[in-house]
Design a protein around this motif. Structure first.
Motif, PDB file in Angstrom:
ATOM      1  N   ILE A 102      14.728  -0.121  -8.875  1.00 16.48           N
ATOM      2  CA  ILE A 102      14.413  -0.240 -10.207  1.00 16.48           C
ATOM      3  C   ILE A 102      13.575  -1.350 -10.364  1.00 16.48           C
ATOM      4  N   ARG A 103      13.519  -2.357  -9.549  1.00 15.04           N
ATOM      5  CA  ARG A 103      12.546  -3.552 -10.016  1.00 15.04           C
ATOM      6  C   ARG A 103      10.931  -3.125  -9.433  1.00 15.04           C
ATOM      7  N   ARG A 104      10.741  -2.166  -8.411  1.00 14.41           N
ATOM      8  CA  ARG A 104       9.670  -1.599  -8.115  1.00 14.41           C
ATOM      9  C   ARG A 104       9.145  -0.715  -9.043  1.00 14.41           C
ATOM     10  N   TRP A 105      10.062   0.170  -9.382  1.00 13.53           N
ATOM     11  CA  TRP A 105       9.596   0.922 -10.469  1.00 13.53           C
ATOM     12  C   TRP A 105       9.137   0.384 -11.755  1.00 13.53           C
ATOM     13  N   ARG A 106       9.649  -0.640 -12.166  1.00 15.84           N
ATOM     14  CA  ARG A 106       9.324  -1.273 -13.402  1.00 15.84           C
ATOM     15  C   ARG A 106       7.788  -2.025 -13.011  1.00 15.84           C
ATOM     16  N   GLU A 107       7.916  -2.740 -11.913  1.00 15.29           N
ATOM     17  CA  GLU A 107       6.563  -3.473 -11.594  1.00 15.29           C
ATOM     18  C   GLU A 107       5.235  -2.354 -11.378  1.00 15.29           C
ATOM     19  N   LEU A 108       5.626  -1.238 -11.015  1.00 13.74           N
ATOM     20  CA  LEU A 108       4.498  -0.377 -10.868  1.00 13.74           C
ATOM     21  C   LEU A 108       4.108   0.279 -12.129  1.00 13.74           C
ATOM     22  N   GLY A 109       5.028   0.004 -13.137  1.00 11.13           N
ATOM     23  CA  GLY A 109       4.805   0.651 -14.278  1.00 11.13           C
ATOM     24  C   GLY A 109       5.142   2.112 -14.422  1.00 11.13           C
ATOM     25  N   LEU A 110       5.935   2.748 -13.644  1.00 11.71           N
ATOM     26  CA  LEU A 110       6.113   4.268 -13.641  1.00 11.71           C
ATOM     27  C   LEU A 110       7.005   4.575 -14.738  1.00 11.71           C
ATOM     28  N   ASP A 111       6.711   5.936 -15.185  1.00  8.58           N
ATOM     29  CA  ASP A 111       7.494   6.338 -16.160  1.00  8.58           C
ATOM     30  C   ASP A 111       9.047   6.428 -15.859  1.00  8.58           C
ATOM     31  N   PRO A 112      10.034   5.819 -16.710  1.00  5.56           N
ATOM     32  CA  PRO A 112      11.241   5.898 -16.357  1.00  5.56           C
ATOM     33  C   PRO A 112      11.888   7.376 -16.405  1.00  5.56           C
ATOM     34  N   LEU A 122       0.764  -1.293  -0.011  1.00  8.43           N
ATOM     35  CA  LEU A 122       0.074   0.081  -0.084  1.00  8.43           C
ATOM     36  C   LEU A 122       0.898   1.184  -0.049  1.00  8.43           C
ATOM     37  N   ALA A 123       1.984   1.254   0.653  1.00  7.40           N
ATOM     38  CA  ALA A 123       2.929   2.236   0.895  1.00  7.40           C
ATOM     39  C   ALA A 123       3.225   2.642  -0.652  1.00  7.40           C
ATOM     40  N   TRP A 124       3.851   1.622  -1.269  1.00  5.25           N
ATOM     41  CA  TRP A 124       4.485   1.671  -2.486  1.00  5.25           C
ATOM     42  C   TRP A 124       3.261   2.352  -3.422  1.00  5.25           C
ATOM     43  N   GLU A 125       2.292   1.885  -3.591  1.00  4.16           N
ATOM     44  CA  GLU A 125       1.045   2.492  -4.287  1.00  4.16           C
ATOM     45  C   GLU A 125       0.926   4.185  -4.010  1.00  4.16           C
ATOM     46  N   GLN A 126       0.894   4.310  -2.880  1.00  2.83           N
ATOM     47  CA  GLN A 126       0.871   5.846  -2.701  1.00  2.83           C
ATOM     48  C   GLN A 126       1.999   6.592  -3.035  1.00  2.83           C
ATOM     49  N   ILE A 127       3.046   6.321  -2.991  1.00  3.40           N
ATOM     50  CA  ILE A 127       4.293   6.758  -3.574  1.00  3.40           C
ATOM     51  C   ILE A 127       4.209   6.909  -5.005  1.00  3.40           C
ATOM     52  N   ALA A 128       3.742   5.937  -5.718  1.00  3.91           N
ATOM     53  CA  ALA A 128       3.584   5.930  -7.237  1.00  3.91           C
ATOM     54  C   ALA A 128       2.682   7.089  -7.574  1.00  3.91           C
ATOM     55  N   ILE A 129       1.447   7.155  -6.760  1.00 11.21           N
ATOM     56  CA  ILE A 129       0.709   8.239  -7.044  1.00 11.21           C
ATOM     57  C   ILE A 129       1.306   9.793  -6.807  1.00 11.21           C
ATOM     58  N   ALA A 130       1.979   9.773  -5.965  1.00 11.47           N
ATOM     59  CA  ALA A 130       2.740  10.997  -5.312  1.00 11.47           C
ATOM     60  C   ALA A 130       3.865  11.387  -6.496  1.00 11.47           C
TER      61      ALA A 130
END
Length: 330
Positions: free
Chosen positions: A275-285, A238-246
């Motif tokens: 790096i792994r989490r960024w890719r898993e969340l589909g965030l812009d490089p 859940l924390a990662w999801e909030q960070i992705a939104i932010a």
């Protein structure tokens, strides 16, 4: 990619550490040395409080109920230590231009740490915690102005340390008796006081640092923080999801990727979870390139100054690995 430390460092040599941070990281910072008397983050913050007096008791800092800054010998000593540190910074940073970071304890962690004149935490008294936040806001504004006078040309960044805020929100801060817990604070209430302090930091940019499994990222961003600093090894899904939104909304992530103790890892290994989490969340490089690389928390617990210096030096190599990964994903 950019690097910085989160404030605390081992030892007691402020001059040497100021030299180190001006060279070792991209965002230098005013070192906190908790190994010195009055060198911890709460004492540093007591030093900048305006219009509130406090003294140091065996259990920690306590408000005295007075407004005279000379009412407490301990508070005067904290201010003396801060002024000496700023003298060193002014001397060694002469001619420096660029970012410079200051760290202070945030209003909620301060309220759950500092005691009222008659005991229990400031957190227990609605009016007292507002007064404390106002004093912090006023003192922070003066602190920012003084540093800008001493080191002209810097772009100041203010870090508010809020390790205690998750417990405040959860109603998990013990009362003085130890038999109960203080009432929880709701999200809007937490945002209100934090925003008051963040607003006072202008024109500096701000970030909030919270090493927790579920740092209240939404509270930080609603309060106006431009960045959030976290320990990546602790974060829940859940924390990662909030960070992705932010991150997608423009908030800067200060990613704590490097453990503060234990064996010093290779750069690739330290960078891999981010790096792994960024890719898993589909965030812009492209957003990954804007992440600031930091240790997981302060380095005061490092086994030696040499170990802490080695960890700071490693940050740029980790940042290079993250930058290469971002480029490869474009």
């Amino acid at each position: 990619m950019t690097t910085t430390g989160l404030g605390s460092l081992p030892g007691d040599d402020i001059r040497e550490w100021t030299r180190v941070v001006l060279d070792a990281v991209d965002i230098p910072f005013l070192p906190e040395l908790p190994g010195r008397p009055y060198g911890d983050m709460v004492s540093r913050t007591i030093a900048v409080l305006a219009e509130l007096a406090a003294d140091l008791q065996p259990a920690g800092w306590r408000l005295t109920g007075g407004s005279d800054p000379r009412a407490s010998l301990d508070q005067r000593r904290t201010r003396s230590v801060l002024q000496e540190d700023l003298d060193v910074l002014e001397e060694l940073a002469d001619g420096y231009t660029g970012p410079l970071k200051l760290q202070l304890t945030g209003p909620w962690t301060l309220a759950s740490t500092v005691e009222l004149p008659r005991g229990d935490k400031v957190l227990a008294d609605y009016g007292a915690r507002r007064d404390l936040a106002e004093a912090l806001a006023h003192g922070l504004n003066e602190h920012v102005s003084e540093v800008r006078r001493r080191v002209p040309g810097v772009d100041l960044v203010v870090q508010l340390d809020e390790p205690g805020l998750p417990a405040v929100l959860a109603g998990a801060v013990p009362t003085a008796s130890g038999w109960g817990k203080h009432r929880s604070v709701d999200g809007p209430g937490a945002v209100e006081l934090l925003a008051r302090v963040i607003d006072a930091a202008e024109p500096a940019t701000t970030l909030v640092h919270c090493c927790a499994a579920r740092p209240p990222v939404e509270v930080f961003t609603k309060a106006g923080a431009g960045g959030v600093a976290v320990d990546l090894s602790l974060l829940t899904e859940l924390a990662w999801e909030q960070i992705a939104i932010a991150a997608e909304a423009g908030t800067t992530l200060y990613a704590g990727v490097l453990a503060t103790t234990g064996a010093i890892p290779e750069p690739d290994r330290a960078a891999a979870p981010l790096i792994r989490r960024w890719r898993e969340l589909g965030l812009d490089p492209e957003l990954l390139k804007k992440v600031v690389i930091t240790p997981a928390c302060g380095l005061a617990a490092a086994p030696s100054p040499a170990d802490a210096r080695a960890r700071l030096d490693l940050l740029r190599r980790i940042a290079d690995v993250v930058a290469e990964a971002a480029e490869s994903d474009l």
